[in-house]
Design a protein around this motif. Structure first.
Motif, PDB file in Angstrom:
ATOM      1  N   MET A 264      40.692  -0.872  -6.014  1.00 55.36           N
ATOM      2  CA  MET A 264      39.747   0.110  -6.555  1.00 55.36           C
ATOM      3  C   MET A 264      40.137   1.541  -6.162  1.00 55.36           C
ATOM      4  SD  MET A 264      35.673  -0.351  -6.136  1.00 55.36           S
ATOM      5  CE  MET A 264      35.147  -1.987  -6.497  1.00 55.36           C
ATOM      6  N   PHE A 265      40.824   1.674  -5.023  1.00 52.66           N
ATOM      7  CA  PHE A 265      41.166   3.007  -4.504  1.00 52.66           C
ATOM      8  C   PHE A 265      42.599   3.355  -4.869  1.00 52.66           C
ATOM      9  CE2 PHE A 265      37.638   1.577  -1.973  1.00 52.66           C
ATOM     10  CZ  PHE A 265      36.886   2.726  -1.767  1.00 52.66           C
ATOM     11  N   THR A 266      42.751   4.398  -5.696  1.00 54.44           N
ATOM     12  CA  THR A 266      44.098   4.751  -6.127  1.00 54.44           C
ATOM     13  C   THR A 266      44.534   6.115  -5.584  1.00 54.44           C
ATOM     14  OG1 THR A 266      43.125   5.612  -8.141  1.00 54.44           O
ATOM     15  CG2 THR A 266      44.007   3.394  -8.269  1.00 54.44           C
TER      16      THR A 266
ATOM     17  N   GLN B 111      40.939  11.582  -0.369  1.00 58.81           N
ATOM     18  CA  GLN B 111      39.721  10.879  -0.755  1.00 58.81           C
ATOM     19  C   GLN B 111      38.640  11.058   0.316  1.00 58.81           C
ATOM     20  OE1 GLN B 111      38.407   9.433  -3.261  1.00 58.81           O
ATOM     21  NE2 GLN B 111      36.752   8.366  -2.225  1.00 58.81           N
TER      22      GLN B 111
ATOM     23  N   LYS C  92      37.178  14.516   0.104  1.00 65.19           N
ATOM     24  CA  LYS C  92      36.191  14.615  -0.978  1.00 65.19           C
ATOM     25  C   LYS C  92      34.871  14.010  -0.524  1.00 65.19           C
ATOM     26  CE  LYS C  92      38.966  14.164  -5.156  1.00 65.19           C
ATOM     27  NZ  LYS C  92      39.297  13.214  -6.212  1.00 65.19           N
ATOM     28  N   PHE C  93      35.010  12.856   0.146  1.00 63.23           N
ATOM     29  CA  PHE C  93      33.823  12.159   0.643  1.00 63.23           C
ATOM     30  C   PHE C  93      33.075  13.067   1.631  1.00 63.23           C
ATOM     31  CE2 PHE C  93      31.711   9.583   3.841  1.00 63.23           C
ATOM     32  CZ  PHE C  93      30.984   8.687   3.079  1.00 63.23           C
TER      33      PHE C  93
ATOM     34  N   GLU D 247      31.439  16.039  -0.115  1.00 63.79           N
ATOM     35  CA  GLU D 247      30.270  15.598  -0.876  1.00 63.79           C
ATOM     36  C   GLU D 247      29.111  15.307   0.077  1.00 63.79           C
ATOM     37  OE1 GLU D 247      30.105  15.528  -4.214  1.00 63.79           O
ATOM     38  OE2 GLU D 247      28.042  14.792  -4.184  1.00 63.79           O
TER      39      GLU D 247
ATOM     40  N   ILE E  91      25.480  16.904   0.061  1.00 68.50           N
ATOM     41  CA  ILE E  91      24.292  16.052  -0.083  1.00 68.50           C
ATOM     42  C   ILE E  91      23.340  16.268   1.090  1.00 68.50           C
ATOM     43  CG2 ILE E  91      23.468  13.662  -0.067  1.00 68.50           C
ATOM     44  CD1 ILE E  91      26.002  12.870  -1.597  1.00 68.50           C
TER      45      ILE E  91
ATOM     46  N   ARG F 265      29.064   7.687 -11.473  1.00 64.24           N
ATOM     47  CA  ARG F 265      30.539   7.694 -11.447  1.00 64.24           C
ATOM     48  C   ARG F 265      31.050   6.470 -10.689  1.00 64.24           C
ATOM     49  NH1 ARG F 265      29.818  13.193 -10.415  1.00 64.24           N
ATOM     50  NH2 ARG F 265      30.622  13.143  -8.289  1.00 64.24           N
TER      51      ARG F 265
ATOM     52  N   VAL G 173      32.109  -0.022  -8.540  1.00 65.58           N
ATOM     53  CA  VAL G 173      31.338  -0.221  -7.307  1.00 65.58           C
ATOM     54  C   VAL G 173      30.013  -0.917  -7.631  1.00 65.58           C
ATOM     55  CG1 VAL G 173      30.187   0.965  -5.391  1.00 65.58           C
ATOM     56  CG2 VAL G 173      32.399   1.793  -6.217  1.00 65.58           C
TER      57      VAL G 173
ATOM     58  N   HIS H 233      28.834  -3.628  -2.266  1.00 64.54           N
ATOM     59  CA  HIS H 233      29.868  -2.788  -1.647  1.00 64.54           C
ATOM     60  C   HIS H 233      29.273  -1.725  -0.735  1.00 64.54           C
ATOM     61  CE1 HIS H 233      32.222  -3.972  -5.464  1.00 64.54           C
ATOM     62  NE2 HIS H 233      32.660  -4.711  -4.470  1.00 64.54           N
ATOM     63  N   TYR H 234      28.046  -1.306  -1.025  1.00 63.68           N
ATOM     64  CA  TYR H 234      27.449  -0.242  -0.205  1.00 63.68           C
ATOM     65  C   TYR H 234      27.295  -0.670   1.253  1.00 63.68           C
ATOM     66  CZ  TYR H 234      26.739   2.774  -4.206  1.00 63.68           C
ATOM     67  OH  TYR H 234      26.957   3.600  -5.279  1.00 63.68           O
TER      68      TYR H 234
ATOM     69  N   VAL I 288      30.869  -0.729   2.831  1.00 63.22           N
ATOM     70  CA  VAL I 288      31.356   0.628   3.128  1.00 63.22           C
ATOM     71  C   VAL I 288      30.615   1.198   4.338  1.00 63.22           C
ATOM     72  CG1 VAL I 288      31.288   3.021   2.272  1.00 63.22           C
ATOM     73  CG2 VAL I 288      32.321   1.225   0.894  1.00 63.22           C
TER      74      VAL I 288
ATOM     75  N   ILE J 117      20.981   7.908   0.534  1.00 64.39           N
ATOM     76  CA  ILE J 117      22.010   8.306  -0.445  1.00 64.39           C
ATOM     77  C   ILE J 117      22.397   7.105  -1.306  1.00 64.39           C
ATOM     78  CG2 ILE J 117      24.402   9.092  -0.711  1.00 64.39           C
ATOM     79  CD1 ILE J 117      23.939  10.669   1.980  1.00 64.39           C
TER      80      ILE J 117
HETATM   81  C1  HEM Z   1      27.286   7.410   0.853  1.00 64.65           C
HETATM   82  C2  HEM Z   1      27.952   6.799  -0.119  1.00 64.65           C
HETATM   83  C3  HEM Z   1      29.148   7.361  -0.842  1.00 64.65           C
HETATM   84  C4  HEM Z   1      29.531   8.671  -1.041  1.00 64.65           C
HETATM   85  C5  HEM Z   1      28.829   9.950  -0.566  1.00 64.65           C
HETATM   86  C6  HEM Z   1      30.775   8.637  -1.812  1.00 64.65           C
HETATM   87  C7  HEM Z   1      31.488   9.760  -2.222  1.00 64.65           C
HETATM   88  C8  HEM Z   1      32.584   9.738  -3.044  1.00 64.65           C
HETATM   89  C9  HEM Z   1      33.205  10.908  -3.636  1.00 64.65           C
HETATM   90  C10 HEM Z   1      32.753  12.351  -3.426  1.00 64.65           C
HETATM   91  C11 HEM Z   1      34.251  10.494  -4.393  1.00 64.65           C
HETATM   92  C12 HEM Z   1      35.206  11.405  -5.211  1.00 64.65           C
HETATM   93  C13 HEM Z   1      35.056  11.183  -6.696  1.00 64.65           C
HETATM   94  C14 HEM Z   1      33.663  11.523  -7.272  1.00 64.65           C
HETATM   95  O1  HEM Z   1      33.022  12.513  -6.856  1.00 64.65           O
HETATM   96  O2  HEM Z   1      33.214  10.749  -8.157  1.00 64.65           O
HETATM   97  C15 HEM Z   1      34.293   9.042  -4.292  1.00 64.65           C
HETATM   98  C16 HEM Z   1      35.224   8.227  -4.933  1.00 64.65           C
HETATM   99  C17 HEM Z   1      35.262   6.847  -4.816  1.00 64.65           C
HETATM  100  N1  HEM Z   1      34.401   6.059  -4.094  1.00 64.65           N
HETATM  101 FE1  HEM Z   1      32.783   6.685  -3.057  1.00 64.65          FE
HETATM  102  N2  HEM Z   1      31.120   7.327  -2.029  1.00 64.65           N
HETATM  103  C18 HEM Z   1      30.164   6.519  -1.460  1.00 64.65           C
HETATM  104  C19 HEM Z   1      30.145   5.143  -1.466  1.00 64.65           C
HETATM  105  C20 HEM Z   1      31.109   4.332  -2.003  1.00 64.65           C
HETATM  106  C21 HEM Z   1      31.081   2.891  -2.001  1.00 64.65           C
HETATM  107  C22 HEM Z   1      29.955   2.020  -1.438  1.00 64.65           C
HETATM  108  C23 HEM Z   1      32.213   2.465  -2.601  1.00 64.65           C
HETATM  109  C24 HEM Z   1      32.608   1.010  -2.789  1.00 64.65           C
HETATM  110  C25 HEM Z   1      33.740   0.492  -2.470  1.00 64.65           C
HETATM  111  C26 HEM Z   1      32.968   3.641  -3.009  1.00 64.65           C
HETATM  112  C27 HEM Z   1      34.163   3.641  -3.699  1.00 64.65           C
HETATM  113  C28 HEM Z   1      34.768   4.742  -4.257  1.00 64.65           C
HETATM  114  C29 HEM Z   1      35.957   4.676  -5.128  1.00 64.65           C
HETATM  115  C30 HEM Z   1      36.689   3.389  -5.542  1.00 64.65           C
HETATM  116  C31 HEM Z   1      36.263   5.998  -5.478  1.00 64.65           C
HETATM  117  C32 HEM Z   1      37.446   6.462  -6.352  1.00 64.65           C
HETATM  118  C33 HEM Z   1      38.636   6.432  -5.441  1.00 64.65           C
HETATM  119  C34 HEM Z   1      39.949   6.858  -6.044  1.00 64.65           C
HETATM  120  O3  HEM Z   1      39.965   7.689  -6.964  1.00 64.65           O
HETATM  121  O4  HEM Z   1      40.945   6.395  -5.498  1.00 64.65           O
HETATM  122  N3  HEM Z   1      32.273   4.754  -2.619  1.00 64.65           N
HETATM  123  N4  HEM Z   1      33.283   8.624  -3.471  1.00 64.65           N
END
Ligand code: HEM
Length: 144
Positions: A41-43, A49, A52-53, A56, A60, A80, A86, A90-91, A94, A125
């Motif tokens: 799922m993660f590319t 990444q 970005k997290f 964000e 938030i 998204r 997701v 998965h939540y 993670v 969240i």
């Molecule tokens: C507090 C919860 C979470 C936050 C704040 C968060 C935040 C983010 C942000 C900011 C991105 C960058 C792209 C975008 O803005 O759409 C992203 C991408 C992504 N997230 Fe999360 N996320 C959360 C939970 C999760 C969970 C539970 C999963 C499950 C496995 C997940 C999987 C992914 C994947 C697969 C991507 C794309 C990755 C890629 O492009 O390689 N996230 N997330």
């Protein structure tokens, strides 16, 4: 969340910033050990990444006090994520990997109070993201 809890999460996020590369690596190691199927799922680059997290999360957490803005943003983020594949379960995976990585990076700074505050923030969240991830699902109603 109380203002004190919001502050604990904010200061914790600040303390974690310099450790992001290590936290990112540790997070993915834990997550993929728990659920190897998530690997595909993660590319994107793990450190980018995680940045970005973290960005964000800062935004938030900064918007929690303005609930409308918080909900709008997290619902869109959830929508998204549904697109990334997701799902609900998965939540929890993670959260476990993330908190494990945070605890390892912060050591004694990861206090029971900090953990509780992060749990409340993460769950709030995640619930808002899940609301945004199923826009066509009928609204939940209480059992009669
Ligand atoms: C507090 C919860 C979470 C936050 C704040 C968060 C935040 C983010 C942000 C900011 C991105 C960058 C792209 C975008 O803005 O759409 C992203 C991408 C992504 N997230 Fe999360 N996320 C959360 C939970 C999760 C969970 C539970 C999963 C499950 C496995 C997940 C999987 C992914 C994947 C697969 C991507 C794309 C990755 C890629 O492009 O390689 N996230 N997330």
């Amino acid at each position: 969340m109380t203002p004190e809890e919001v502050e604990l999460v904010r200061s914790g996020a600040e303390a974690l910033r310099p450790h992001l590369p290590v936290v990112a690596q540790d997070f993915y190691r834990r997550l993929f050990a728990a659920d190897p199927a998530l690997r595909t799922m993660f590319t994107s680059d793990p450190v980018l990444q995680q940045e970005k997290f973290a960005d964000e999360l800062d935004t938030i957490v900064g918007s929690i006090a303005r609930f409308d803005e918080f909900l709008d943003r997290t619902r869109l983020l959830g929508a998204r994520h549904a697109g990334y594949g997701v799902r609900f379960r998965h939540y929890g995976e993670v959260r476990a990997a993330l908190f494990g990585a945070f605890a390892a990076a912060l050591g004694a700074g990861w206090t029971p109070e900090a953990e509780r505050a992060w749990q409340r923030a993460y769950d709030m969240i995640a619930e808002a993201m899940l609301l945004g991830s199923a826009p066509s699902r009928p609204q939940h109603t209480w059992p009669r």
